[in-house]
Design a protein around this motif. Structure first.
Motif, PDB file in Angstrom:
ATOM      1  N   TYR A 263       0.857  -1.187   0.000  1.00 17.59           N
ATOM      2  CA  TYR A 263       0.000   0.000   0.000  1.00 17.59           C
ATOM      3  C   TYR A 263       0.887   1.229   0.000  1.00 17.59           C
ATOM      4  N   ASP A 264       0.527   2.217  -0.788  1.00 18.90           N
ATOM      5  CA  ASP A 264       1.284   3.461  -0.727  1.00 18.90           C
ATOM      6  C   ASP A 264       0.523   4.476   0.127  1.00 18.90           C
ATOM      7  N   GLU A 265       1.160   5.595   0.397  1.00 17.57           N
ATOM      8  CA  GLU A 265       0.557   6.596   1.289  1.00 17.57           C
ATOM      9  C   GLU A 265      -0.779   7.093   0.760  1.00 17.57           C
ATOM     10  N   TYR A 266      -0.887   7.274  -0.543  1.00 12.13           N
ATOM     11  CA  TYR A 266      -2.143   7.754  -1.128  1.00 12.13           C
ATOM     12  C   TYR A 266      -3.282   6.785  -0.826  1.00 12.13           C
ATOM     13  N   GLU A 267      -3.003   5.490  -0.973  1.00  7.48           N
ATOM     14  CA  GLU A 267      -4.038   4.498  -0.719  1.00  7.48           C
ATOM     15  C   GLU A 267      -4.478   4.506   0.738  1.00  7.48           C
ATOM     16  N   LEU A 268      -3.536   4.698   1.641  1.00 12.55           N
ATOM     17  CA  LEU A 268      -3.890   4.695   3.063  1.00 12.55           C
ATOM     18  C   LEU A 268      -4.770   5.876   3.434  1.00 12.55           C
ATOM     19  N   THR A 269      -4.654   6.985   2.732  1.00 14.65           N
ATOM     20  CA  THR A 269      -5.499   8.146   3.037  1.00 14.65           C
ATOM     21  C   THR A 269      -6.905   7.970   2.500  1.00 14.65           C
ATOM     22  N   LYS A 270      -7.125   6.949   1.704  1.00 11.24           N
ATOM     23  CA  LYS A 270      -8.438   6.726   1.101  1.00 11.24           C
ATOM     24  C   LYS A 270      -9.332   5.825   1.945  1.00 11.24           C
ATOM     25  N   LYS A 271      -8.909   5.478   3.166  1.00  7.44           N
ATOM     26  CA  LYS A 271      -9.689   4.541   3.983  1.00  7.44           C
ATOM     27  C   LYS A 271     -11.148   4.955   4.097  1.00  7.44           C
ATOM     28  N   ALA A 272     -11.387   6.219   4.425  1.00  5.40           N
ATOM     29  CA  ALA A 272     -12.761   6.671   4.615  1.00  5.40           C
ATOM     30  C   ALA A 272     -13.575   6.475   3.340  1.00  5.40           C
ATOM     31  N   SER A 273     -12.983   6.788   2.198  1.00  2.00           N
ATOM     32  CA  SER A 273     -13.735   6.629   0.960  1.00  2.00           C
ATOM     33  C   SER A 273     -13.971   5.152   0.650  1.00  2.00           C
TER      34      SER A 273
ATOM     35  N   GLU B  47      -7.848  -2.528  -4.933  1.00  3.94           N
ATOM     36  CA  GLU B  47      -8.765  -1.775  -4.074  1.00  3.94           C
ATOM     37  C   GLU B  47     -10.098  -2.489  -3.928  1.00  3.94           C
ATOM     38  N   ASP B  48     -10.555  -3.115  -4.988  1.00  7.72           N
ATOM     39  CA  ASP B  48     -11.818  -3.831  -4.978  1.00  7.72           C
ATOM     40  C   ASP B  48     -11.859  -4.896  -3.883  1.00  7.72           C
ATOM     41  N   ASN B  49     -10.736  -5.576  -3.649  1.00  5.60           N
ATOM     42  CA  ASN B  49     -10.693  -6.589  -2.589  1.00  5.60           C
ATOM     43  C   ASN B  49     -10.977  -5.973  -1.233  1.00  5.60           C
ATOM     44  N   LEU B  50     -10.372  -4.818  -0.966  1.00  4.97           N
ATOM     45  CA  LEU B  50     -10.564  -4.156   0.327  1.00  4.97           C
ATOM     46  C   LEU B  50     -12.002  -3.684   0.499  1.00  4.97           C
TER      47      LEU B  50
END
Length: 133
Positions: free
Chosen positions: A37-47, A113-116
């Motif tokens: 996971y990169d930093e950008y992906e981690l900031t997308k948790k809420a979305s 992302e779809d898996n998550l």
């Protein structure tokens, strides 16, 4: 869930083993230089949570009916296919967790992302099934 406590323990232990194996594999891949996971992906948790909620409560519910009824139907089909006897039957409450394991297995091979989103959605479905929604 089967009424036999030994079988219940075996199911829970196997699920825990699978989860740990997926975690270990992801850790090894990250040690070898593959970032999961990169930093950008981690900031997308809420979305991601919002996407999962929208999927579960929106189109899917409209298209397929209540999660409780669908999981009951799926468990019946799985039990018939697997030929399980009464003490080994998959319950409607187990269906969403088995789908989480399916998505975890996919995620262990390649991050998508779809898996998550789907894992979060299946956890929400598990809660809806528990409440009879």
């Amino acid at each position: 869930m089967p009424n036999n406590p030994i079988i219940q323990d075996m199911i829970y232990m196997r699920c825990a083993q699978i989860c740990m194996q997926c975690f270990d594999e992801a850790t090894e891949r990250e040690k070898e230089g593959e970032k999961m996971y990169d930093e950008y992906e981690l900031t997308k948790k809420a979305s991601l949570f919002e996407m999962a909620e929208k999927t579960v409560k929106g189109d899917r519910k409209k298209d397929y009916g209540s999660p409780a009824a669908l999981c009951k139907h799926i468990s019946s089909m799985w039990n018939a296919y697997l030929g399980f006897h009464e003490d080994m039957k998959i319950t409607p409450e187990q269906v969403p967790f088995m789908m989480v394991l399916f998505k975890m297995a996919r995620e262990s091979f390649k991050h998508k992302e779809d898996n998550l989103v789907d894992m979060m959605g299946y956890v929400a479905v598990a809660d809806m099934v528990r409440r009879g929604e």
